[in-house]
Each structure stands twice: as C-alpha cells, then as structure tokens.
Design a protein around this motif. Structure first.
Motif, PDB file in Angstrom:
ATOM      1  N   ALA A  85      -4.685  -2.083  -5.045  1.00 18.91           N
ATOM      2  CA  ALA A  85      -5.770  -2.586  -5.900  1.00 18.91           C
ATOM      3  C   ALA A  85      -5.225  -3.136  -7.211  1.00 18.91           C
ATOM      4  O   ALA A  85      -5.712  -4.153  -7.727  1.00 18.91           O
ATOM      5  CB  ALA A  85      -6.784  -1.472  -6.160  1.00 18.91           C
ATOM      6  N   ARG A  86      -4.203  -2.485  -7.757  1.00 16.21           N
ATOM      7  CA  ARG A  86      -3.600  -2.930  -9.013  1.00 16.21           C
ATOM      8  C   ARG A  86      -2.949  -4.309  -8.853  1.00 16.21           C
ATOM      9  O   ARG A  86      -3.071  -5.174  -9.731  1.00 16.21           O
ATOM     10  CB  ARG A  86      -2.555  -1.901  -9.450  1.00 16.21           C
ATOM     11  N   GLU A 129      -5.551  -6.974  -8.643  1.00 17.31           N
ATOM     12  CA  GLU A 129      -6.192  -7.163  -9.937  1.00 17.31           C
ATOM     13  C   GLU A 129      -5.374  -8.065 -10.858  1.00 17.31           C
ATOM     14  O   GLU A 129      -5.927  -8.913 -11.562  1.00 17.31           O
ATOM     15  CB  GLU A 129      -6.401  -5.801 -10.604  1.00 17.31           C
ATOM     16  N   LYS A 130      -4.029  -7.920 -10.838  1.00 12.92           N
ATOM     17  CA  LYS A 130      -3.257  -8.546 -11.916  1.00 12.92           C
ATOM     18  C   LYS A 130      -1.947  -9.216 -11.516  1.00 12.92           C
ATOM     19  O   LYS A 130      -1.402 -10.010 -12.282  1.00 12.92           O
ATOM     20  CB  LYS A 130      -2.955  -7.478 -12.980  1.00 12.92           C
ATOM     21  N   TYR A 131      -1.438  -8.963 -10.305  1.00 14.78           N
ATOM     22  CA  TYR A 131      -0.078  -9.409 -10.001  1.00 14.78           C
ATOM     23  C   TYR A 131       0.020 -10.186  -8.694  1.00 14.78           C
ATOM     24  O   TYR A 131       0.931  -9.970  -7.902  1.00 14.78           O
ATOM     25  CB  TYR A 131       0.871  -8.200  -9.973  1.00 14.78           C
ATOM     26  N   GLY A 140       0.779  -1.231   0.000  1.00 17.93           N
ATOM     27  CA  GLY A 140       0.000   0.000   0.000  1.00 17.93           C
ATOM     28  C   GLY A 140       0.808   1.275   0.000  1.00 17.93           C
ATOM     29  O   GLY A 140       0.334   2.316   0.477  1.00 17.93           O
ATOM     30  N   LEU A 141       2.023   1.236  -0.553  1.00 20.45           N
ATOM     31  CA  LEU A 141       2.830   2.446  -0.658  1.00 20.45           C
ATOM     32  C   LEU A 141       2.512   3.184  -1.951  1.00 20.45           C
ATOM     33  O   LEU A 141       2.229   2.556  -2.980  1.00 20.45           O
ATOM     34  CB  LEU A 141       4.333   2.115  -0.648  1.00 20.45           C
ATOM     35  N   LEU A 143      -3.765   8.068  -1.253  1.00 26.69           N
ATOM     36  CA  LEU A 143      -4.554   7.808  -2.461  1.00 26.69           C
ATOM     37  C   LEU A 143      -3.829   6.855  -3.410  1.00 26.69           C
ATOM     38  O   LEU A 143      -4.400   5.852  -3.864  1.00 26.69           O
ATOM     39  CB  LEU A 143      -4.842   9.131  -3.174  1.00 26.69           C
ATOM     40  N   LEU A 144      -2.560   7.145  -3.698  1.00 28.22           N
ATOM     41  CA  LEU A 144      -1.812   6.298  -4.619  1.00 28.22           C
ATOM     42  C   LEU A 144      -1.506   4.932  -4.010  1.00 28.22           C
ATOM     43  O   LEU A 144      -1.426   3.932  -4.719  1.00 28.22           O
ATOM     44  CB  LEU A 144      -0.506   6.992  -5.035  1.00 28.22           C
ATOM     45  N   GLY A 145      -1.345   4.894  -2.686  1.00 24.95           N
ATOM     46  CA  GLY A 145      -1.110   3.611  -2.019  1.00 24.95           C
ATOM     47  C   GLY A 145      -2.287   2.663  -2.177  1.00 24.95           C
ATOM     48  O   GLY A 145      -2.110   1.465  -2.423  1.00 24.95           O
ATOM     49  N   LYS A 146      -3.486   3.177  -2.061  1.00 25.97           N
ATOM     50  CA  LYS A 146      -4.687   2.347  -2.240  1.00 25.97           C
ATOM     51  C   LYS A 146      -4.805   1.877  -3.691  1.00 25.97           C
ATOM     52  O   LYS A 146      -5.179   0.729  -3.956  1.00 25.97           O
ATOM     53  CB  LYS A 146      -5.932   3.146  -1.831  1.00 25.97           C
TER      54      LYS A 146
END
Length: 375
Positions: free
Chosen positions: A347-348, A351-353, A293-294, A340-343
């Motif tokens: 999520a990314r 989703e994929k990794y 979450g960084l 904001l960017l950590g969340k």
C-alpha cells in the motif's frame, strides 16, 4: 522531445536498473531517447530500443565508480553535437566526466539534469557514512552548475543545501517501481521450499551493505528448522562469508541474478526482506520487495527509513546484529506479522513510490527546463 541519457548498462547495480526503467518508460510515452554509457563496441545489444547509442571508452568500471579514458569527454561532446538533444539527463556514474558535463552542456546550450545516487546516513554514525559524506562534499560545487539535480528525499536535499547547492537547483523525485511487474503472485521458486519461512536479502555483498551483521544475527537467532535465509547478490566479501555462514545454518547463497523475472519470482516466494545497510540512497531492492508484498526490515540509512514509515520495521544503523537477533524470530513465531506488514508495504508503494508517478514528475521537470531555454 529528445533526451540524451548518460547512464550505466553494466555492471548490474541500482544505477543500471534506474536507467533502464526510466528510459523505457520515457520511450513508452513517446520520447526519443539516446543512450550514452561507458562501454565497448561489443557491449551493444541488437534488442536495445534506443534511437541512438554511444559507447564512451573507459579504463576501469565497477558498480561504484568509473574511470574514463582522456578522450571520452571529446567523444561525448562530439556525440551531443551530432545528436542535438533537447536535454541531457545524467544518472551520475561517479566518474571524472560528471564534473565536465556542465561545461560541455553550457557550451552546447543544452539543459542538464542529474540524478545523484550516492548513499548516505543522515546521522553519520559510522566510518562508512563519513566516507560517503566526502563524496557529497566533492560533488556539491559541481552539482551547483547543473540546471537541476534530482535527489530521492528531503534529507538528501537538506544535506546538499548545507554543502552550498542552491535550493532551486534541487528536485525531490523518489525512486519508483513498476507495480504491474512487481506485485504479489505465484512463485515457482517457492515450490522448492513449500513449507519454509523464507527471508531474503538482495543487493551487493559489500561492506556498506552490512550483510555480515545480518548473517551473525541469523546464526545467533536459532530460528526454526523451517526457516531459510536467501542471499541474492555477490561481491568481494562473498567467498569469506560463505565459508562461515552456509547451508548448515539455513543460509542459501543464490549469487547475482541479472534476470529480472527470476528475481521477481524469488521475491514473490519470500516472506520477509531484510536490508541491513550502513548507508543508502533510496534502495530499489527495498521498493521492489515492498511492491511484491513482503514484510520489510531495513535500517534508517538514507531515505529507507522514510520509505518504510508505518509500513515496516526500521532499525538504527548502529547495533544491527543485536536488533536483528530480536526481530527475526518475531516473524518465525508470529507468521501473521509477515502478512500484515506485507500488505502495508504494498500500500505504501502504491501511495508514493510508483514508476508512473516518478516519470510524470520527471516529464514536468524536463518541460520546465526546455521551455526556459526556448524563452
């Protein structure tokens, strides 16, 4: 199914992490795994869970490449004959043995899979990326003889196709991270800096990682006194860099940390992760930071830009210091940006990794090759 895994256990690097995580996940799913690696007899650990372990003799070994002894290929051949695996998976260690593997496995009629790790910059914008391109040129004819080669992104696949590897020989399976281990949570490390905004770099301190550009940008940014930059990692450039960039500048050198629990604790305590590399494959350190979450800032080297799409700040590999000088203060002046960017980063990853999805794709690849041999 019995998998003979050829990889690295030391020295610590992304290849070591990749081999450990994948083989442990395969064994948890009921696969029999034998581990073959360049090492000495006393390198073995009694805690290793592998069904069998084989040490291959070497002359020299580093984080980048390995030079085997002349008899290592004979030992590998004999070991595979005795183990009789259903499939060989080589997490390529950049050694001359990589080029002999297809011949050995063809002789034994064993399917051969490779994971090709070397970093790259798809735009070849600097001398270091040009050097890496030579590695791709050197390996392409050999990779064409493997049954399947795993790459991490479409960019990497396109490059190898351009160099003559048949498309059907290539499979895109991105790196994955264990999101049950790597996740936001309490940090004991943070208790040392309860009121500080923590930025972190994790990786080798080497030319291709471009750490000096980050250090220059940090010094030029004149961030608030409550900001600290943590450098987790080591390398031949460390002594010189530590002399010029130190605690007086708010920079804390933590060195290489092999203990995974400690690395996770540091990531959980940090706010921003920075990866200024000139070349990359797909950085496991970046995936781990995102999973924790960084807020993440990375160059578009290799597949890292693809990973960070809409979930972080992507830099060009050119002019990294200038770009970071602008970006770093943003987090200090607007702390809500880190959250904001950590969340988005977490999520990314989900989703994929994830490691779970990575291993599931790997299972399907194994079964398709094994069934083809049976037919």
């Amino acid at each position: 199914m019995h998998i003979a895994w050829l990889g690295k256990k030391t020295p610590f690097c992304g290849n070591v992490t990749y081999s450990r995580e994948i083989t442990n996940a395969l064994m948890s799913r009921g696969y029999k795994v034998s581990f073959l690696h360049f090492g000495q007899e006393n390198d073995d650990s009694i805690d290793d869970p592998y069904n069998a372990e084989v040490n291959l003799p070497f002359i020299y070994k580093s984080q980048i490449y390995t030079i085997p002894t002349p008899k290592s290929s004979q030992i590998l051949l004999r070991s595979l004959q005795e183990l009789q695996p259903d499939l060989v998976h080589a997490s390529l260690t950049l050694s001359p043995l990589d080029f002999k593997l297809p011949e050995i496995c063809q002789q034994l009629n064993i399917p051969l899979v490779a994971t090709f790790h070397p970093p790259f910059d798809s735009h070849w914008r600097n001398i270091k990326s040009s050097t890496q391109y030579l590695t791709y040129q050197l390996y392409a004819p050999s990779l064409a003889r493997y049954n399947k080669t795993i790459v991490f992104s479409q960019l990497q696949r396109d490059l190898l196709i351009k160099l003559g590897v048949a498309p059907q020989k290539l499979a895109i399976i991105p790196n994955g991270v264990d999101t049950d281990k790597y996740k936001p949570g309490q940090s004991y490390f943070k208790q040392q800096f309860p009121d500080h905004h923590l930025y972190v770099y994790q990786g080798r301190v080497a030319v291709e990682k471009n750490v000096e550009s980050l250090l220059k940008a940090w010094k030029l940014s004149s961030l608030k006194n409550d900001s600290r930059l943590l450098i987790v990692g080591d390398g031949h450039l460390t002594p010189n860099l530590k002399g010029n960039y130190n605690q007086d500048d708010g920079i804390i050198w933590l060195g290489a940390i092999a203990d995974e629990t400690k690395r996770i604790d540091i990531l959980r305590g940090a706010d921003v992760f920075i990866l200024p590399s000139l070349v990359e494959g797909l950085s496991l350190s970046l995936l781990e930071a995102m999973a924790c979450g960084l807020a993440c800032v990375a160059t578009d080297a290799g597949a890292d830009g693809e990973v960070l799409a809409n979930a972080g700040i992507i830099l060009s590999t050119q002019g990294v210091t200038t770009q970071l000088k602008t970006v770093l203060p943003m987090f200090s002046h607007h702390p809500e940006l880190s959250s904001l960017l950590g969340k988005k980063a977490r999520a990314r990853i989900l989703e994929k990794y994830t490691l779970h999805d990575n291993v599931t794709k790997l299972e399907k690849l194994y079964l398709s090759l094994h069934n083809r041999i049976l037919i």
